[in-house]
Design a protein around this motif. Sequence first.
Motif, PDB file in Angstrom:
ATOM      1  N   GLN A 151       0.868  -1.176   0.000  1.00 42.66           N
ATOM      2  CA  GLN A 151       0.000   0.000   0.000  1.00 42.66           C
ATOM      3  C   GLN A 151       0.905   1.225   0.000  1.00 42.66           C
ATOM      4  OE1 GLN A 151      -3.384  -0.120   2.834  1.00 42.66           O
ATOM      5  NE2 GLN A 151      -2.299  -1.930   3.615  1.00 42.66           N
ATOM      6  N   ILE A 152       0.747   2.100  -0.974  1.00 39.07           N
ATOM      7  CA  ILE A 152       1.524   3.335  -1.030  1.00 39.07           C
ATOM      8  C   ILE A 152       0.551   4.501  -1.077  1.00 39.07           C
ATOM      9  CG2 ILE A 152       3.174   4.714  -2.361  1.00 39.07           C
ATOM     10  CD1 ILE A 152       4.333   2.069  -3.420  1.00 39.07           C
ATOM     11  N   HIS A 153       0.789   5.503  -0.224  1.00 37.23           N
ATOM     12  CA  HIS A 153      -0.075   6.678  -0.126  1.00 37.23           C
ATOM     13  C   HIS A 153       0.791   7.924  -0.314  1.00 37.23           C
ATOM     14  CE1 HIS A 153      -2.820   3.762   1.675  1.00 37.23           C
ATOM     15  NE2 HIS A 153      -1.806   3.414   2.437  1.00 37.23           N
ATOM     16  N   VAL A 154       0.559   8.643  -1.402  1.00 40.16           N
ATOM     17  CA  VAL A 154       1.345   9.835  -1.725  1.00 40.16           C
ATOM     18  C   VAL A 154       0.523  11.081  -1.405  1.00 40.16           C
ATOM     19  CG1 VAL A 154       2.515  11.103  -3.581  1.00 40.16           C
ATOM     20  CG2 VAL A 154       2.561   8.601  -3.551  1.00 40.16           C
ATOM     21  N   ASP A 155       1.159  12.028  -0.714  1.00 44.13           N
ATOM     22  CA  ASP A 155       0.536  13.297  -0.391  1.00 44.13           C
ATOM     23  C   ASP A 155       1.558  14.397  -0.684  1.00 44.13           C
ATOM     24  OD1 ASP A 155      -1.038  15.362   0.520  1.00 44.13           O
ATOM     25  OD2 ASP A 155      -0.879  14.825   2.641  1.00 44.13           O
ATOM     26  N   GLY A 156       1.579  14.850  -1.909  1.00 42.81           N
ATOM     27  CA  GLY A 156       2.543  15.877  -2.317  1.00 42.81           C
ATOM     28  C   GLY A 156       3.962  15.334  -2.305  1.00 42.81           C
ATOM     29  N   HIS A 157       4.819  15.955  -1.483  1.00 40.65           N
ATOM     30  CA  HIS A 157       6.220  15.543  -1.390  1.00 40.65           C
ATOM     31  C   HIS A 157       6.478  14.564  -0.255  1.00 40.65           C
ATOM     32  CE1 HIS A 157       7.628  18.124  -4.561  1.00 40.65           C
ATOM     33  NE2 HIS A 157       7.019  19.162  -4.027  1.00 40.65           N
ATOM     34  N   GLU A 158       5.407  14.067   0.367  1.00 42.94           N
ATOM     35  CA  GLU A 158       5.515  13.081   1.448  1.00 42.94           C
ATOM     36  C   GLU A 158       4.727  11.841   1.037  1.00 42.94           C
ATOM     37  OE1 GLU A 158       7.115  13.692   4.478  1.00 42.94           O
ATOM     38  OE2 GLU A 158       7.709  15.697   3.828  1.00 42.94           O
ATOM     39  N   ALA A 159       5.123  10.697   1.570  1.00 42.66           N
ATOM     40  CA  ALA A 159       4.403   9.460   1.271  1.00 42.66           C
ATOM     41  C   ALA A 159       4.651   8.446   2.375  1.00 42.66           C
ATOM     42  CB  ALA A 159       4.859   8.888  -0.076  1.00 42.66           C
ATOM     43  N   THR A 160       3.750   7.491   2.477  1.00 40.95           N
ATOM     44  CA  THR A 160       3.941   6.344   3.357  1.00 40.95           C
ATOM     45  C   THR A 160       3.705   5.088   2.543  1.00 40.95           C
ATOM     46  OG1 THR A 160       1.629   6.365   4.089  1.00 40.95           O
ATOM     47  CG2 THR A 160       3.241   7.553   5.466  1.00 40.95           C
ATOM     48  N   GLY A 161       4.282   4.008   3.016  1.00 40.12           N
ATOM     49  CA  GLY A 161       4.085   2.722   2.362  1.00 40.12           C
ATOM     50  C   GLY A 161       4.068   1.616   3.393  1.00 40.12           C
ATOM     51  N   GLN A 162       3.176   0.664   3.199  1.00 38.54           N
ATOM     52  CA  GLN A 162       3.100  -0.486   4.080  1.00 38.54           C
ATOM     53  C   GLN A 162       3.265  -1.749   3.244  1.00 38.54           C
ATOM     54  OE1 GLN A 162       0.325   1.856   4.198  1.00 38.54           O
ATOM     55  NE2 GLN A 162       1.571   3.004   5.660  1.00 38.54           N
ATOM     56  N   TRP A 163       3.991  -2.696   3.810  1.00 37.72           N
ATOM     57  CA  TRP A 163       4.216  -3.984   3.179  1.00 37.72           C
ATOM     58  C   TRP A 163       4.256  -5.057   4.257  1.00 37.72           C
ATOM     59  CZ3 TRP A 163       6.800   0.441   1.815  1.00 37.72           C
ATOM     60  CH2 TRP A 163       6.793   0.815   0.469  1.00 37.72           C
ATOM     61  N   ILE A 164       4.102  -6.292   3.835  1.00 34.56           N
ATOM     62  CA  ILE A 164       4.465  -7.436   4.659  1.00 34.56           C
ATOM     63  C   ILE A 164       5.599  -8.115   3.916  1.00 34.56           C
ATOM     64  CG2 ILE A 164       3.760  -9.693   5.551  1.00 34.56           C
ATOM     65  CD1 ILE A 164       0.915  -8.610   5.754  1.00 34.56           C
ATOM     66  N   HIS A 165       6.604  -8.543   4.647  1.00 32.70           N
ATOM     67  CA  HIS A 165       7.669  -9.272   3.959  1.00 32.70           C
ATOM     68  C   HIS A 165       7.921 -10.603   4.651  1.00 32.70           C
ATOM     69  CE1 HIS A 165      10.890  -8.228   6.827  1.00 32.70           C
ATOM     70  NE2 HIS A 165      11.684  -9.001   6.131  1.00 32.70           N
ATOM     71  N   MET A 166       8.327 -11.550   3.824  1.00 30.78           N
ATOM     72  CA  MET A 166       8.731 -12.880   4.277  1.00 30.78           C
ATOM     73  C   MET A 166      10.221 -12.983   3.988  1.00 30.78           C
ATOM     74  SD  MET A 166       5.946 -14.380   5.321  1.00 30.78           S
ATOM     75  CE  MET A 166       6.153 -16.129   5.254  1.00 30.78           C
ATOM     76  N   GLN A 167      10.932 -13.681   4.873  1.00 30.09           N
ATOM     77  CA  GLN A 167      12.377 -13.696   4.769  1.00 30.09           C
ATOM     78  C   GLN A 167      12.918 -15.031   5.291  1.00 30.09           C
ATOM     79  OE1 GLN A 167      13.765 -10.528   7.243  1.00 30.09           O
ATOM     80  NE2 GLN A 167      15.872 -10.702   6.593  1.00 30.09           N
ATOM     81  N   PRO A 168      13.297 -15.944   4.392  1.00 25.63           N
ATOM     82  CA  PRO A 168      13.964 -17.168   4.865  1.00 25.63           C
ATOM     83  C   PRO A 168      15.429 -16.891   5.183  1.00 25.63           C
ATOM     84  CG  PRO A 168      13.721 -17.231   2.484  1.00 25.63           C
ATOM     85  CD  PRO A 168      13.059 -15.963   2.957  1.00 25.63           C
ATOM     86  N   TRP A 169      15.923 -17.540   6.229  1.00 26.14           N
ATOM     87  CA  TRP A 169      17.318 -17.439   6.654  1.00 26.14           C
ATOM     88  C   TRP A 169      17.899 -18.845   6.673  1.00 26.14           C
ATOM     89  CZ3 TRP A 169      19.354 -12.990   9.669  1.00 26.14           C
ATOM     90  CH2 TRP A 169      18.471 -11.917   9.726  1.00 26.14           C
ATOM     91  N   LEU A 170      19.115 -18.992   6.206  1.00 28.11           N
ATOM     92  CA  LEU A 170      19.814 -20.272   6.241  1.00 28.11           C
ATOM     93  C   LEU A 170      21.211 -20.016   6.799  1.00 28.11           C
ATOM     94  CD1 LEU A 170      19.990 -23.292   5.454  1.00 28.11           C
ATOM     95  CD2 LEU A 170      20.795 -22.539   3.214  1.00 28.11           C
ATOM     96  N   PHE A 171      21.577 -20.793   7.837  1.00 28.38           N
ATOM     97  CA  PHE A 171      22.864 -20.620   8.505  1.00 28.38           C
ATOM     98  C   PHE A 171      23.791 -21.794   8.205  1.00 28.38           C
ATOM     99  CE2 PHE A 171      19.731 -18.226  10.879  1.00 28.38           C
ATOM    100  CZ  PHE A 171      20.368 -17.017  11.096  1.00 28.38           C
ATOM    101  N   SER A 172      25.091 -21.571   8.400  1.00 24.79           N
ATOM    102  CA  SER A 172      26.109 -22.571   8.043  1.00 24.79           C
ATOM    103  C   SER A 172      26.011 -23.848   8.863  1.00 24.79           C
ATOM    104  CB  SER A 172      27.515 -21.968   8.176  1.00 24.79           C
ATOM    105  OG  SER A 172      27.756 -21.565   9.518  1.00 24.79           O
ATOM    106  N   ASP A 173      25.344 -23.822  10.004  1.00 24.74           N
ATOM    107  CA  ASP A 173      25.193 -25.036  10.801  1.00 24.74           C
ATOM    108  C   ASP A 173      23.962 -25.858  10.395  1.00 24.74           C
ATOM    109  OD1 ASP A 173      23.124 -23.488  11.803  1.00 24.74           O
ATOM    110  OD2 ASP A 173      23.790 -23.600  13.903  1.00 24.74           O
ATOM    111  N   GLY A 174      23.282 -25.443   9.300  1.00 19.93           N
ATOM    112  CA  GLY A 174      22.110 -26.158   8.820  1.00 19.93           C
ATOM    113  C   GLY A 174      20.807 -25.660   9.403  1.00 19.93           C
TER     114      GLY A 174
END
Length: 185
Positions: free
Chosen positions: A110-133
């Motif tokens: 969701q992005i909301h622009v109001d002149g020279h200002e704006a807000t944005g909302q997202w959900i993110h998913m992030q897999p992590w993998l480490f050297s120990d498995g």
Amino acid sequence: MANDATIAALIDRIEVLEAEAEIRRIQARYMFLCDTPCPEFGVADDAHRIDLILDLYAVDAVWEGVGEYYDNQFGRAEGHAAIRAHFESFWGDKRDPALLLNAHYLTSEQIHVDGHEATGQWIHMQPWLFSDGRSLLRSSRLNNAFRNIDGIWKITRTRTENVFISSLPHNFAETYPTTSVLMRP
């Protein structure tokens, strides 16, 4: 024949669409630069990566983790120097087990622009993998702010809140790159 009011309204609509596109690009670039291994060709080390991330931020920007999980993990960083220190603490000290893979996937934009200002909302998913498995999946909500400064959109606030963190099966990923070659010429 279009009158001046119609032309002005069309210009306003085009400016909003252009702002949304630029904000979307900036947010995606930020996530791209945070991926491990970093897919940006020519990024020599994490210090260079941090420089590129800071280029996306206004000098007075705020980066903060909020909510019962992120308050204690990330805290609040105000201004370039503090944001740099935040990223240096994450990437600067190599940890054991080493982080081998970290990829960011954005959704629910969701992005909301109001002149020279704006807000944005997202959900993110992030897999992590480490050297120990060990592997985990993290999800966060983002509530970010942006400002157009001299014709260039910059991030003025990154605000993130945990949705969940879940362990994944040991050696979750069977294959993964040690380095990214995607953006090589």
